[in-house]
Design a protein around this motif. Structure first.
Motif, PDB file in Angstrom:
ATOM      1  N   MET A   1      34.877  12.199   5.921  1.00  0.00           N
ATOM      2  CA  MET A   1      34.515  12.200   7.319  1.00  0.00           C
ATOM      3  C   MET A   1      34.483  10.765   7.831  1.00  0.00           C
ATOM      4  N   THR A   2      35.056  10.567   8.973  1.00  0.00           N
ATOM      5  CA  THR A   2      35.023   9.273   9.635  1.00  0.00           C
ATOM      6  C   THR A   2      33.810   9.218  10.552  1.00  0.00           C
ATOM      7  N   VAL A   3      33.065   8.112  10.501  1.00  0.00           N
ATOM      8  CA  VAL A   3      31.897   7.926  11.357  1.00  0.00           C
ATOM      9  C   VAL A   3      32.191   6.769  12.299  1.00  0.00           C
ATOM     10  N   ASN A   4      32.107   7.044  13.596  1.00  0.00           N
ATOM     11  CA  ASN A   4      32.316   6.027  14.624  1.00  0.00           C
ATOM     12  C   ASN A   4      30.992   5.751  15.308  1.00  0.00           C
ATOM     13  N   VAL A   5      30.587   4.489  15.343  1.00  0.00           N
ATOM     14  CA  VAL A   5      29.322   4.100  15.954  1.00  0.00           C
ATOM     15  C   VAL A   5      29.618   3.182  17.127  1.00  0.00           C
ATOM     16  N   ARG A   6      28.944   3.449  18.243  1.00  0.00           N
ATOM     17  CA  ARG A   6      29.125   2.629  19.441  1.00  0.00           C
ATOM     18  C   ARG A   6      27.875   2.709  20.297  1.00  0.00           C
ATOM     19  N   PRO A   7      27.731   1.779  21.262  1.00  0.00           N
ATOM     20  CA  PRO A   7      26.616   1.882  22.205  1.00  0.00           C
ATOM     21  C   PRO A   7      26.734   3.169  23.029  1.00  0.00           C
ATOM     22  N   ILE A   8      25.594   3.705  23.432  1.00  0.00           N
ATOM     23  CA  ILE A   8      25.611   4.918  24.234  1.00  0.00           C
ATOM     24  C   ILE A   8      26.210   4.650  25.608  1.00  0.00           C
ATOM     25  N   VAL A   9      26.750   5.718  26.196  1.00  0.00           N
ATOM     26  CA  VAL A   9      27.229   5.731  27.581  1.00  0.00           C
ATOM     27  C   VAL A   9      26.630   6.968  28.245  1.00  0.00           C
ATOM     28  N   ALA A  10      26.743   7.051  29.554  1.00  0.00           N
ATOM     29  CA  ALA A  10      26.104   8.126  30.317  1.00  0.00           C
ATOM     30  C   ALA A  10      26.481   9.513  29.801  1.00  0.00           C
ATOM     31  N   SER A  11      27.712   9.700  29.389  1.00  0.00           N
ATOM     32  CA  SER A  11      28.146  11.026  28.929  1.00  0.00           C
ATOM     33  C   SER A  11      27.526  11.433  27.589  1.00  0.00           C
ATOM     34  N   ASP A  12      26.814  10.529  26.928  1.00  0.00           N
ATOM     35  CA  ASP A  12      26.129  10.841  25.664  1.00  0.00           C
ATOM     36  C   ASP A  12      24.750  11.464  25.885  1.00  0.00           C
ATOM     37  N   GLU A  13      24.315  11.581  27.120  1.00  0.00           N
ATOM     38  CA  GLU A  13      22.928  11.943  27.388  1.00  0.00           C
ATOM     39  C   GLU A  13      22.488  13.226  26.693  1.00  0.00           C
ATOM     40  N   GLN A  14      23.240  14.312  26.807  1.00  0.00           N
ATOM     41  CA  GLN A  14      22.793  15.578  26.215  1.00  0.00           C
ATOM     42  C   GLN A  14      22.727  15.494  24.692  1.00  0.00           C
ATOM     43  N   ILE A  54      25.097   5.443  19.095  1.00  0.00           N
ATOM     44  CA  ILE A  54      25.311   6.837  18.714  1.00  0.00           C
ATOM     45  C   ILE A  54      26.441   6.873  17.695  1.00  0.00           C
ATOM     46  N   ALA A  55      26.276   7.727  16.705  1.00  0.00           N
ATOM     47  CA  ALA A  55      27.318   7.927  15.682  1.00  0.00           C
ATOM     48  C   ALA A  55      27.960   9.284  15.921  1.00  0.00           C
ATOM     49  N   ARG A  56      29.275   9.299  15.914  1.00  0.00           N
ATOM     50  CA  ARG A  56      30.038  10.533  16.094  1.00  0.00           C
ATOM     51  C   ARG A  56      31.090  10.631  15.004  1.00  0.00           C
ATOM     52  N   ASP A  57      31.452  11.873  14.673  1.00  0.00           N
ATOM     53  CA  ASP A  57      32.544  12.055  13.712  1.00  0.00           C
ATOM     54  C   ASP A  57      33.879  11.991  14.444  1.00  0.00           C
ATOM     55  N   ASP A  58      34.976  12.147  13.710  1.00  0.00           N
ATOM     56  CA  ASP A  58      36.302  12.020  14.319  1.00  0.00           C
ATOM     57  C   ASP A  58      36.620  13.156  15.284  1.00  0.00           C
ATOM     58  N   LYS A  59      35.797  14.207  15.309  1.00  0.00           N
ATOM     59  CA  LYS A  59      35.968  15.306  16.265  1.00  0.00           C
ATOM     60  C   LYS A  59      35.051  15.148  17.472  1.00  0.00           C
ATOM     61  N   GLY A  60      34.250  14.085  17.483  1.00  0.00           N
ATOM     62  CA  GLY A  60      33.359  13.826  18.606  1.00  0.00           C
ATOM     63  C   GLY A  60      31.967  14.401  18.455  1.00  0.00           C
ATOM     64  N   GLN A  61      31.673  15.047  17.341  1.00  0.00           N
ATOM     65  CA  GLN A  61      30.342  15.616  17.111  1.00  0.00           C
ATOM     66  C   GLN A  61      29.318  14.499  16.925  1.00  0.00           C
ATOM     67  N   ALA A  62      28.209  14.575  17.660  1.00  0.00           N
ATOM     68  CA  ALA A  62      27.142  13.579  17.534  1.00  0.00           C
ATOM     69  C   ALA A  62      26.412  13.804  16.221  1.00  0.00           C
ATOM     70  N   LEU A  63      26.300  12.727  15.431  1.00  0.00           N
ATOM     71  CA  LEU A  63      25.711  12.809  14.094  1.00  0.00           C
ATOM     72  C   LEU A  63      24.383  12.080  13.966  1.00  0.00           C
ATOM     73  N   GLY A  64      24.174  11.043  14.769  1.00  0.00           N
ATOM     74  CA  GLY A  64      22.961  10.256  14.640  1.00  0.00           C
ATOM     75  C   GLY A  64      22.808   9.263  15.772  1.00  0.00           C
ATOM     76  N   ILE A  65      21.601   8.742  15.886  1.00  0.00           N
ATOM     77  CA  ILE A  65      21.283   7.778  16.941  1.00  0.00           C
ATOM     78  C   ILE A  65      20.390   6.672  16.386  1.00  0.00           C
ATOM     79  N   ALA A  66      20.403   5.562  17.079  1.00  0.00           N
ATOM     80  CA  ALA A  66      19.503   4.448  16.759  1.00  0.00           C
ATOM     81  C   ALA A  66      19.099   3.776  18.063  1.00  0.00           C
ATOM     82  N   ALA A  67      17.831   3.337  18.128  1.00  0.00           N
ATOM     83  CA  ALA A  67      17.328   2.592  19.285  1.00  0.00           C
ATOM     84  C   ALA A  67      16.841   1.236  18.800  1.00  0.00           C
ATOM     85  N   LEU A  68      17.260   0.191  19.487  1.00  0.00           N
ATOM     86  CA  LEU A  68      16.950  -1.182  19.099  1.00  0.00           C
ATOM     87  C   LEU A  68      16.184  -1.882  20.214  1.00  0.00           C
ATOM     88  N   VAL A  69      15.263  -2.756  19.798  1.00  0.00           N
ATOM     89  CA  VAL A  69      14.540  -3.603  20.736  1.00  0.00           C
ATOM     90  C   VAL A  69      14.688  -5.040  20.246  1.00  0.00           C
TER      91      VAL A  69
END
Length: 146
Positions: A1-14, A54-69
């Motif tokens: 499985m490929t894991v892609n991690v990037r900063p959140i965007v508005a469409s990630d809200e749900q 947010i971490a997503r797989d190669d199909k776009g499924q949300a797998l995990g999140i992280a919040a940083l301060v």
């Protein structure tokens, strides 16, 4: 499985909300809805030196999140990065999602010139601690709260 991690965007809200509610339930905690709404806005707009990944797989499924301060320190000329929240969906655990999130956190901290990234977890969170023992250094500090 490929894991892609990037900063959140508005469409990630749900997806972010679903994972964040699952995170709160995991810790048997309670967070008011207005606080969660404010947190989402702060993370999305990167207000108050906060951001989320947010971490997503190669199909776009949300797998995990992280919040940083990101914050200043009395012990450093540079900034610190506090990993306040890290959650991986139960079905994605043990598949490298947590590690991918932490590597992305370290990369963002490095990009910002941060010299310390730190976080806390419950003592009995054995699954997460196996990963944390490989990617971080356990300290001798004990946390107190009011």
């Amino acid at each position: 499985m490929t894991v892609n991690v990037r900063p959140i965007v508005a469409s990630d809200e749900q997806d972010w909300l679903r994972l964040f509610w699952d995170y709160i339930a995991f810790y048997k905690a309670s967070v008011p809805e207005d606080v969660i709404a404010l947190t989402w806005r702060r993370l999305l707009e990167q207000e108050d030196n906060m951001m989320a990944l947010i971490a997503r797989d190669d199909k776009g499924q949300a797998l995990g999140i992280a919040a940083l301060v990101f914050h200043r320190s009395t012990w450093s000329l540079t900034w610190y990065c506090y990993l306040e929240d890290l959650f991986v969906a139960p079905e994605a655990r043990g598949k490298g999602v947590g590690r991918a999130l932490i590597e992305a956190i370290y990369a963002e901290a490095d990009r910002r010139g941060v010299n310390r990234t730190y976080w806390a977890t419950q003592d009995d969170n054995a699954t997460a601690r196996k990963l944390y023992d490989r990617v971080g250094q356990l300290t001798e500090f004990v946390q107190y709260r009011r």
